[in-house]
Design a protein around this motif. Structure first.
Motif, mmCIF file in Angstrom:
data_model
loop_
_atom_site.group_PDB
_atom_site.id
_atom_site.type_symbol
_atom_site.label_atom_id
_atom_site.label_comp_id
_atom_site.label_asym_id
_atom_site.label_seq_id
_atom_site.Cartn_x
_atom_site.Cartn_y
_atom_site.Cartn_z
ATOM 1 N N UNK A 65 0.830 -1.202 0.000
ATOM 2 C CA UNK A 65 0.000 0.000 0.000
ATOM 3 C C UNK A 65 0.868 1.258 0.000
ATOM 4 N N UNK A 66 2.020 1.170 0.686
ATOM 5 C CA UNK A 66 2.903 2.330 0.797
ATOM 6 C C UNK A 66 3.670 2.578 -0.498
ATOM 7 N N UNK A 67 3.908 1.528 -1.244
ATOM 8 C CA UNK A 67 4.746 1.608 -2.437
ATOM 9 C C UNK A 67 3.899 1.912 -3.664
ATOM 10 N N UNK A 68 3.849 3.182 -4.043
ATOM 11 C CA UNK A 68 2.987 3.598 -5.150
ATOM 12 C C UNK A 68 3.424 2.992 -6.480
ATOM 13 N N UNK A 69 4.704 2.848 -6.675
ATOM 14 C CA UNK A 69 5.221 2.470 -7.989
ATOM 15 C C UNK A 69 5.081 0.975 -8.298
ATOM 16 N N UNK A 70 5.348 0.155 -7.331
ATOM 17 C CA UNK A 70 5.356 -1.303 -7.479
ATOM 18 C C UNK A 70 6.469 -1.792 -8.386
ATOM 19 N N UNK A 71 7.440 -2.428 -7.756
ATOM 20 C CA UNK A 71 8.622 -2.892 -8.481
ATOM 21 C C UNK A 71 8.231 -3.992 -9.453
ATOM 22 N N UNK A 72 7.305 -4.785 -9.026
ATOM 23 C CA UNK A 72 6.977 -5.967 -9.801
ATOM 24 C C UNK A 72 5.587 -5.762 -10.417
ATOM 25 N N UNK A 73 5.532 -5.823 -11.727
ATOM 26 C CA UNK A 73 4.277 -5.600 -12.434
ATOM 27 C C UNK A 73 3.201 -6.595 -12.025
ATOM 28 N N UNK A 74 3.665 -7.805 -11.849
ATOM 29 C CA UNK A 74 2.743 -8.881 -11.548
ATOM 30 C C UNK A 74 1.994 -8.644 -10.247
ATOM 31 N N UNK A 75 2.685 -7.937 -9.328
ATOM 32 C CA UNK A 75 2.076 -7.621 -8.045
ATOM 33 C C UNK A 75 0.706 -6.984 -8.190
ATOM 34 N N UNK A 76 0.534 -6.228 -9.242
ATOM 35 C CA UNK A 76 -0.690 -5.446 -9.359
ATOM 36 C C UNK A 76 -1.888 -6.239 -9.870
ATOM 37 N N UNK A 77 -1.654 -7.529 -10.137
ATOM 38 C CA UNK A 77 -2.807 -8.306 -10.594
ATOM 39 C C UNK A 77 -2.916 -9.603 -9.803
ATOM 40 N N UNK A 78 -2.054 -9.810 -8.822
ATOM 41 C CA UNK A 78 -2.080 -11.117 -8.171
ATOM 42 C C UNK A 78 -3.196 -11.211 -7.127
ATOM 43 N N UNK A 79 -3.288 -12.383 -6.511
ATOM 44 C CA UNK A 79 -4.395 -12.651 -5.597
ATOM 45 C C UNK A 79 -4.422 -11.678 -4.425
ATOM 46 N N UNK A 80 -3.249 -11.401 -3.861
ATOM 47 C CA UNK A 80 -3.238 -10.524 -2.687
ATOM 48 C C UNK A 80 -3.704 -9.109 -3.070
ATOM 49 N N UNK A 81 -3.235 -8.632 -4.202
ATOM 50 C CA UNK A 81 -3.638 -7.321 -4.702
ATOM 51 C C UNK A 81 -5.155 -7.274 -4.909
ATOM 52 N N UNK A 82 -5.651 -8.334 -5.509
ATOM 53 C CA UNK A 82 -7.083 -8.439 -5.766
ATOM 54 C C UNK A 82 -7.878 -8.370 -4.456
ATOM 55 N N UNK A 83 -7.456 -9.152 -3.460
ATOM 56 C CA UNK A 83 -8.200 -9.171 -2.200
ATOM 57 C C UNK A 83 -8.074 -7.838 -1.445
ATOM 58 N N UNK A 84 -6.897 -7.193 -1.574
ATOM 59 C CA UNK A 84 -6.666 -5.922 -0.882
ATOM 60 C C UNK A 84 -7.612 -4.824 -1.353
ATOM 61 N N UNK A 85 -8.111 -4.995 -2.566
ATOM 62 C CA UNK A 85 -8.901 -3.910 -3.161
ATOM 63 C C UNK A 85 -10.384 -4.229 -3.299
ATOM 64 N N UNK A 86 -10.868 -5.137 -2.484
ATOM 65 C CA UNK A 86 -12.288 -5.500 -2.523
ATOM 66 C C UNK A 86 -13.056 -4.892 -1.360
ATOM 67 N N UNK A 87 -14.358 -4.711 -1.586
ATOM 68 C CA UNK A 87 -15.237 -4.254 -0.510
ATOM 69 C C UNK A 87 -16.449 -5.159 -0.432
ATOM 70 N N UNK A 88 -16.956 -5.326 0.776
ATOM 71 C CA UNK A 88 -18.206 -6.063 0.966
ATOM 72 C C UNK A 88 -19.371 -5.228 0.440
ATOM 73 N N UNK A 89 -20.501 -5.902 0.252
ATOM 74 C CA UNK A 89 -21.672 -5.214 -0.299
ATOM 75 C C UNK A 89 -22.131 -4.039 0.554
ATOM 76 N N UNK A 90 -21.858 -4.144 1.873
ATOM 77 C CA UNK A 90 -22.259 -3.047 2.750
ATOM 78 C C UNK A 90 -21.245 -1.901 2.733
ATOM 79 N N UNK A 91 -20.242 -1.983 1.830
ATOM 80 C CA UNK A 91 -19.300 -0.886 1.679
ATOM 81 C C UNK A 91 -18.023 -1.035 2.500
#
Ligand code: HEM
Length: 474
Positions: free
Chosen positions: A218-244
């Motif tokens: 979250x702190x690293x805006x640039x992301x050294x590794x491109x793959x990081x931005x589409x992997x499972x952890x990235x995906x889960x980090x950016x989800x919200x429940x239906x109640x927001x």
């Protein structure tokens, strides 16, 4: 109301514990012959009602939410291992949301990138392993497949950081966590086993490891590794429940652990059985290689997701047949929350019973599969693989059709596996890589496979599961 028949036993409380524990399939078919498809047996004071056959599968997998609960059956085993706030530690509707989040991390695009990563892991493992020196040799699968499975799953689903950590401190943590995932923990949840402390410590340490990574990302805006931005952890980090509500980092960490554990034992067992069966019938190894050459050319171009999954149909059938004979989860459990009437009978299963499905019974029944004990991938010729897959959209309360099937290694209904396609990619890539590198047979050219061992949570072949290999000409 009348209860289903009870399996005869001499000792109350213990009931059929030993018979079931030693060989659940033999126990089920003996009972099926005596009592029919629905019967109750006693296991350490619990009343377990088995519902067998395609109708039994449907009865259990598609039980109503008001009637059956998976969390009441599994939570005491899984919550200490996965951590709080996820899977069976939350109401079913939250699990449905979490499954959707996990599913979003399993895109075609990701699968495409996983294939070369898995190949790399396998090739690298073979190069470094003491069991693959020289032009030929033999290898105990029980020693290498657990490692290969976790390395490939970690590199793809968990990311490079976690995979690299498995060469160091993470390996021990993983083993300590895994040591809390046993039938003993299931049967005696209240018993203070010494390994429980190690399990709890490992859970906390691993969760913290993930949370530190999340914070760093979250702190690293640039992301050294491109793959990081589409992997499972990235995906889960950016989800919200239906109640927001955003998914808290702790829940992300716990879902990552759940994914690691859910895929490890099941895939590991399947890969081991699959390699044993093809080694026991070397003509199958030749057929897999011939298909590789047909699809990828005589020079065996690098594996690619599309060609592997869409064109290597024989390899797909090898996996299907392996899961028919050896579905890793032999017992699927639910706890009965309100009395359940069994269709076509006057039986009612009382609240408090456990309900048990064993799709492995019907997939090994000659009523549904001719010559069920022979490993014959060609029996699936011309049949499309994914009938049940994806029909269930994790919509709330939505029930899949077609659970009345004799073949359900991935389950059905609201608890159906989300990892099937990932497992397919992993299993196909590992198998193709092995066959491209080696010819294989059982010791001395034998046609036997080891007997199943049911002493862990899943149906594993009895170690050492040795195969002999000969390296193919480069
Ligand atoms: C659920 C089998 C691989 C994640 C299930 C269920 C079965 C199953 C039978 C249903 C359990 C129940 O109804 O109580 C398998 C087999 C696998 C495999 C045979 C490999 C050959 C994986 C992998 C992952 C995974 C690789 C993760 C990437 C899950 C999850 C659930 C599940 C999250 C949902 C549990 C629930 O809703 O209660 N699996 N699985 N599985 N599996 Fe798999």
């Amino acid at each position: 109301p009348v209860k289903p028949p009870v399996v005869f036993h001499y000792f109350p409380f213990f009931g059929s514990t030993v018979m079931y524990g030693m060989d659940p399939y033999k126990f089920f078919s003996d009972c099926q012959e005596k009592y029919g498809e629905v019967f109750t047996f006693v296991m350490l004071g619990r009343n377990m009602t088995a519902a067998l056959g395609p109708k039994g599968n449907d009865f259990v997998f598609n039980g109503k939410l008001s009637e059956v609960s998976a969390e009441d059956a599994y939570a005491h085993l899984t919550v200490p291992v996965f951590g709080e706030g996820v899977v069976y530690d939350v109401p079913n509707h939250v699990l449905m949301e979490q499954k959707k989040f996990m599913k979003f991390g399993l895109t075609t695009e990701n699968f495409r990138s996983y294939v070369p990563l898995i190949v790399d892991q396998v090739e690298d493992y073979i190069k470094k392993s003491k069991f693959f020196k020289g032009a030929k040799g033999s290898v105990p699968l029980s020693e290498i497949i657990p490692e290969l499975t976790i390395f490939t799953a970690a590199r793809t689903l968990q990311g490079k950081e976690i995979r690299d950590a498995l060469d160091g401190s993470f390996a021990k943590l993983y083993h300590h966590l895994d040591s809390g995932f046993t039938p003993m923990n299931f049967l005696f949840p209240w018993f203070p086993f010494p390994q429980n402390n190690r399990r709890d410590h490992a859970q906390r340490t691993m969760a913290q490891f993930y949370m530190d990574k999340i914070e760093k990302r979250r702190a690293n805006e640039k992301h050294d590794d491109d793959q990081e931005r589409s992997d499972m952890m990235w995906n889960l980090m950016n989800r919200s429940y239906k109640d927001g509500r955003k998914v808290p980092d702790k829940e992300v960490a716990h879902m990552m652990i759940a994914l690691l554990m859910a895929g490890q034992h099941t895939s590991m067992a399947t890969i081991t059985w699959m390699l044993l069966h093809v080694a026991a019938q070397p003509k199958l190894v030749a057929q897999i290689l011939a298909e590789q050459k047909r699809v990828f050319g005589d020079e065996l171009a690098p594996l690619s997701y599309e060609k592997l999954v869409l064109e290597c149909t024989f390899l797909g059938q090898i996996i299907r047949e392996t899961l028919r004979m050896h579905p890793p989860l032999h017992s699927i459990l639910r706890k009965v929350k309100s009395p359940m009437h069994v269709d076509g009978t006057n039986w009612v299963i009382p609240k408090g019973h456990y309900l048990l499905a064993a799709p492995g019974v019907s997939s090994m029944d000659q009523k549904y599969f001719k010559d069920p004990n022979s490993f014959n991938p060609s029996r699936w010729d011309g049949q499309k693989a994914e009938e049940e897959t994806e029909k269930f959209d994790f919509g709330f309360g939505l029930i899949s059709k077609g659970a009345a099937s004799p073949y359900l290694p991935f389950g059905a209904g609201r608890h159906r596996c989300i990892g099937e396609q990932f497992a397919n990619v992993q299993l196909m890539t590992i198998m193709a890589t092995f066959v491209r590198n080696f010819d294989m047979q059982r010791p001395g050219g034998g046609s036997d496979v080891p007997a199943p061992d049911y002493s862990s949570m899943i149906a594993l072949p009895t170690p050492p599961c040795t195969i002999e290999w000969v390296r193919r000409d480069p």
